[in-house]
Design a protein around this motif. Structure first.
Motif, PDB file in Angstrom:
ATOM      1  N   LEU A 189      -5.987   1.619   6.685  1.00  0.00           N
ATOM      2  CA  LEU A 189      -6.743   2.905   6.460  1.00  0.00           C
ATOM      3  C   LEU A 189      -6.080   3.983   7.515  1.00  0.00           C
ATOM      4  N   THR A 190      -6.251   3.302   8.691  1.00  0.00           N
ATOM      5  CA  THR A 190      -5.647   4.473   9.931  1.00  0.00           C
ATOM      6  C   THR A 190      -4.138   5.035   9.354  1.00  0.00           C
ATOM      7  N   VAL A 191      -3.311   4.155   9.018  1.00  0.00           N
ATOM      8  CA  VAL A 191      -1.836   4.676   8.703  1.00  0.00           C
ATOM      9  C   VAL A 191      -2.118   5.530   7.570  1.00  0.00           C
ATOM     10  N   ILE A 192      -2.974   4.942   6.447  1.00  0.00           N
ATOM     11  CA  ILE A 192      -2.863   5.972   5.064  1.00  0.00           C
ATOM     12  C   ILE A 192      -3.579   7.350   5.513  1.00  0.00           C
ATOM     13  N   GLN A 193      -4.442   7.374   6.493  1.00  0.00           N
ATOM     14  CA  GLN A 193      -5.230   8.761   6.848  1.00  0.00           C
ATOM     15  C   GLN A 193      -4.002   9.642   7.690  1.00  0.00           C
ATOM     16  N   ASN A 194      -3.420   8.748   8.472  1.00  0.00           N
ATOM     17  CA  ASN A 194      -2.443   9.739   9.317  1.00  0.00           C
ATOM     18  C   ASN A 194      -1.195  10.154   8.271  1.00  0.00           C
ATOM     19  N   GLN A 195      -0.742   9.464   7.530  1.00  0.00           N
ATOM     20  CA  GLN A 195       0.083   9.971   6.414  1.00  0.00           C
ATOM     21  C   GLN A 195      -0.344  11.216   5.469  1.00  0.00           C
ATOM     22  N   LEU A 196      -1.444  11.137   5.107  1.00  0.00           N
ATOM     23  CA  LEU A 196      -2.031  12.030   4.330  1.00  0.00           C
ATOM     24  C   LEU A 196      -2.354  13.295   4.849  1.00  0.00           C
ATOM     25  N   GLU A 197      -2.823  13.147   6.405  1.00  0.00           N
ATOM     26  CA  GLU A 197      -3.110  14.155   7.188  1.00  0.00           C
ATOM     27  C   GLU A 197      -1.839  14.930   7.387  1.00  0.00           C
ATOM     28  N   TYR A 198      -0.950  14.104   7.838  1.00  0.00           N
ATOM     29  CA  TYR A 198       0.408  14.797   7.966  1.00  0.00           C
ATOM     30  C   TYR A 198       0.887  15.860   6.504  1.00  0.00           C
ATOM     31  N   LEU A 199       0.878  15.069   5.475  1.00  0.00           N
ATOM     32  CA  LEU A 199       1.063  15.650   4.358  1.00  0.00           C
ATOM     33  C   LEU A 199       0.229  17.148   3.967  1.00  0.00           C
ATOM     34  N   LEU A 200      -0.691  16.904   4.381  1.00  0.00           N
ATOM     35  CA  LEU A 200      -1.607  18.317   4.446  1.00  0.00           C
ATOM     36  C   LEU A 200      -1.132  19.457   5.233  1.00  0.00           C
ATOM     37  N   THR A 201      -0.459  19.075   6.420  1.00  0.00           N
ATOM     38  CA  THR A 201       0.138  20.157   7.315  1.00  0.00           C
ATOM     39  C   THR A 201       1.361  20.801   6.574  1.00  0.00           C
ATOM     40  N   GLN A 202       2.117  19.997   5.574  1.00  0.00           N
ATOM     41  CA  GLN A 202       3.065  20.588   5.011  1.00  0.00           C
ATOM     42  C   GLN A 202       2.684  21.239   3.729  1.00  0.00           C
ATOM     43  N   PRO A 203       1.894  21.871   3.077  1.00  0.00           N
ATOM     44  CA  PRO A 203       1.505  22.099   1.842  1.00  0.00           C
ATOM     45  C   PRO A 203       2.320  22.647   0.968  1.00  0.00           C
ATOM     46  N   LYS A 204       3.624  23.364   1.313  1.00  0.00           N
ATOM     47  CA  LYS A 204       4.420  24.148   0.690  1.00  0.00           C
ATOM     48  C   LYS A 204       5.704  23.212   0.009  1.00  0.00           C
ATOM     49  N   SER A 205       5.899  21.940   0.929  1.00  0.00           N
ATOM     50  CA  SER A 205       6.937  21.206   0.417  1.00  0.00           C
ATOM     51  C   SER A 205       6.854  20.582  -0.819  1.00  0.00           C
ATOM     52  N   ARG A 206       7.952  20.119  -1.394  1.00  0.00           N
ATOM     53  CA  ARG A 206       7.610  19.392  -2.911  1.00  0.00           C
ATOM     54  C   ARG A 206       7.622  17.785  -2.347  1.00  0.00           C
ATOM     55  N   ILE A 207       6.864  17.040  -3.448  1.00  0.00           N
ATOM     56  CA  ILE A 207       6.623  15.488  -3.188  1.00  0.00           C
ATOM     57  C   ILE A 207       7.936  14.964  -2.725  1.00  0.00           C
ATOM     58  N   VAL A 208       8.972  15.134  -3.395  1.00  0.00           N
ATOM     59  CA  VAL A 208      10.387  14.492  -3.084  1.00  0.00           C
ATOM     60  C   VAL A 208      10.790  14.629  -1.829  1.00  0.00           C
ATOM     61  N   ASP A 209      10.453  15.702  -1.147  1.00  0.00           N
ATOM     62  CA  ASP A 209      10.758  15.783   0.450  1.00  0.00           C
ATOM     63  C   ASP A 209       9.928  14.790   1.147  1.00  0.00           C
ATOM     64  N   THR A 268       5.252   5.025   2.727  1.00  0.00           N
ATOM     65  CA  THR A 268       4.483   4.137   3.872  1.00  0.00           C
ATOM     66  C   THR A 268       2.843   4.011   3.516  1.00  0.00           C
ATOM     67  N   ALA A 269       2.446   5.284   3.098  1.00  0.00           N
ATOM     68  CA  ALA A 269       1.103   5.070   2.705  1.00  0.00           C
ATOM     69  C   ALA A 269       0.891   4.127   1.363  1.00  0.00           C
ATOM     70  N   LEU A 270       1.764   3.916   0.481  1.00  0.00           N
ATOM     71  CA  LEU A 270       1.710   3.198  -0.508  1.00  0.00           C
ATOM     72  C   LEU A 270       1.859   1.718  -0.216  1.00  0.00           C
ATOM     73  N   ASP A 271       2.648   1.450   0.986  1.00  0.00           N
ATOM     74  CA  ASP A 271       2.696  -0.068   1.396  1.00  0.00           C
ATOM     75  C   ASP A 271       1.442  -0.440   1.810  1.00  0.00           C
ATOM     76  N   GLU A 272       0.725   0.466   2.606  1.00  0.00           N
ATOM     77  CA  GLU A 272      -0.722   0.136   3.406  1.00  0.00           C
ATOM     78  C   GLU A 272      -1.517  -0.345   2.182  1.00  0.00           C
ATOM     79  N   VAL A 273      -1.406   0.779   1.214  1.00  0.00           N
ATOM     80  CA  VAL A 273      -2.362   0.680  -0.156  1.00  0.00           C
ATOM     81  C   VAL A 273      -2.261  -1.017  -0.613  1.00  0.00           C
ATOM     82  N   ARG A 274      -0.841  -1.426  -0.937  1.00  0.00           N
ATOM     83  CA  ARG A 274      -0.550  -2.660  -1.491  1.00  0.00           C
ATOM     84  C   ARG A 274      -1.054  -3.687  -0.627  1.00  0.00           C
ATOM     85  N   HIS A 275      -0.822  -3.692   0.849  1.00  0.00           N
ATOM     86  CA  HIS A 275      -1.298  -4.278   1.977  1.00  0.00           C
ATOM     87  C   HIS A 275      -2.877  -4.575   1.777  1.00  0.00           C
TER      88      HIS A 275
END
Ligand code: ADP
Length: 257
Positions: free
Chosen positions: A50-70, A77-84
């Motif tokens: 959960l901490t890893v997913i939180q960190n990844q999502l928080e990081y993504l929030l700091t980059q609001p303008k970039s596209r998902i492919v970037d 990483t977040a998806l791996d943790e969800v599977r775990h």
């Protein structure tokens, strides 16, 4: 003298009732402790992904303008943790159900050779994708009563472990044989094997050997507890042998009519 005798018997009575209550309470206290440890361990195991997913999502929030492919790395990483977490919660649920008295054993008539051959088929690819070889040798013939959902889970756990704990270029194998009134499933690998002092402990919930705790194999120590429960549901036995020159062999002996 009468007073002393009375006090003596009074103390003796208290002592005996205390010992009796401790003795009869012991299984209840042990069960309660186990339950408490189980919940604490489960919460602890869920917190890390959960901490890893939180960190990844928080990081993504700091980059609001970039596209998902970037952001493929962060998202995967977040998806791996969800599977775990999915595996973990499924396993926790299985164990919680195994503790309740609700019957979970649903055997059906299985045609051994075609069924095992089919279930084992995907593992060649799974092992090869991790640079390990895989060989299944199913010689069991005829029909037997097995709970296919549970045996499928058993195979997933034992084979995932065999692949996970074997280094690259290692060999994983499974033999399914019929010996008298039993079906035997033997899963072998060429990894580091399991030390004698760990051969019982690895079946405990959340137990991981030092070697695997220190490596990045990402398990949670619940698989073998479930594997053992599945075999017990079939009134069978699950044991660990040493492979030669190195590795482990997990042997499930399932009595069938
Ligand atoms: P995990 O999710 O950690 O793999 P398991 O309950 O399946 O949990 O296994 C418990 C521990 O037993 C593992 O952490 C590992 O230390 C050890 N183990 C299981 N299978 C193998 C194997 N094939 N070879 C070596 N060690 C193994």
């Amino acid at each position: 003298a009468l007073m002393i005798t009375l006090i003596f018997f009074w103390v003796l009575a208290i002592l005996i009732s205390y010992l009796l209550s401790r003795w009869s309470m012991r299984p209840i206290i042990t069960a309660w402790r186990k339950q408490r440890d189980f919940s604490a361990n489960a919460a602890h195991e869920l917190r890390t992904p959960l901490t890893v997913i939180q960190n990844q999502l928080e990081y993504l929030l700091t980059q609001p303008k970039s596209r998902i492919v970037d952001q493929v790395d962060e998202v995967s990483t977040a998806l791996d943790e969800v599977r775990h977490m999915q595996t973990l919660t499924n396993r926790l649920l299985t164990l919680a159900r195994s503790d309740s008295n609700v019957t979970q054993f649903n055997p059906s008539q299985v045609d051994l050779h075609p069924w095992f051959t089919e279930v084992l088929r995907p593992y060649v690819e799974i092992a090869n994708s991790q640079q390990k070889s895989f060989a299944a040798n199913v010689t069991a013939e005829g029909k037997a009563q097995l709970d296919t959902d549970l045996i499928r889970q058993l195979l997933v756990i034992l084979l995932d472990n065999a692949i996970k704990y074997t280094p690259e270029n290692g060999r994983v194998g499974v033999d399914v044989t019929r010996v008298k009134d039993t079906v035997q499933i033997a899963v072998s690998d060429t990894g580091a094997g399991i030390a004698d002092e760990d051969k019982q402990k690895v079946f405990d919930r959340f137990y991981r050997t030092d070697k695997s705790r220190n490596s990045k194999t990402g398990g949670n120590g619940l698989g073998l507890a479930i594997a053992q429960w599945v075999v017990k549901q079939h009134h069978g036995k699950l044991t660990i042998k040493d492979n030669q020159p190195t590795g482990a062999i997990f042997v499930a002996v399932l009595p069938v009519k």
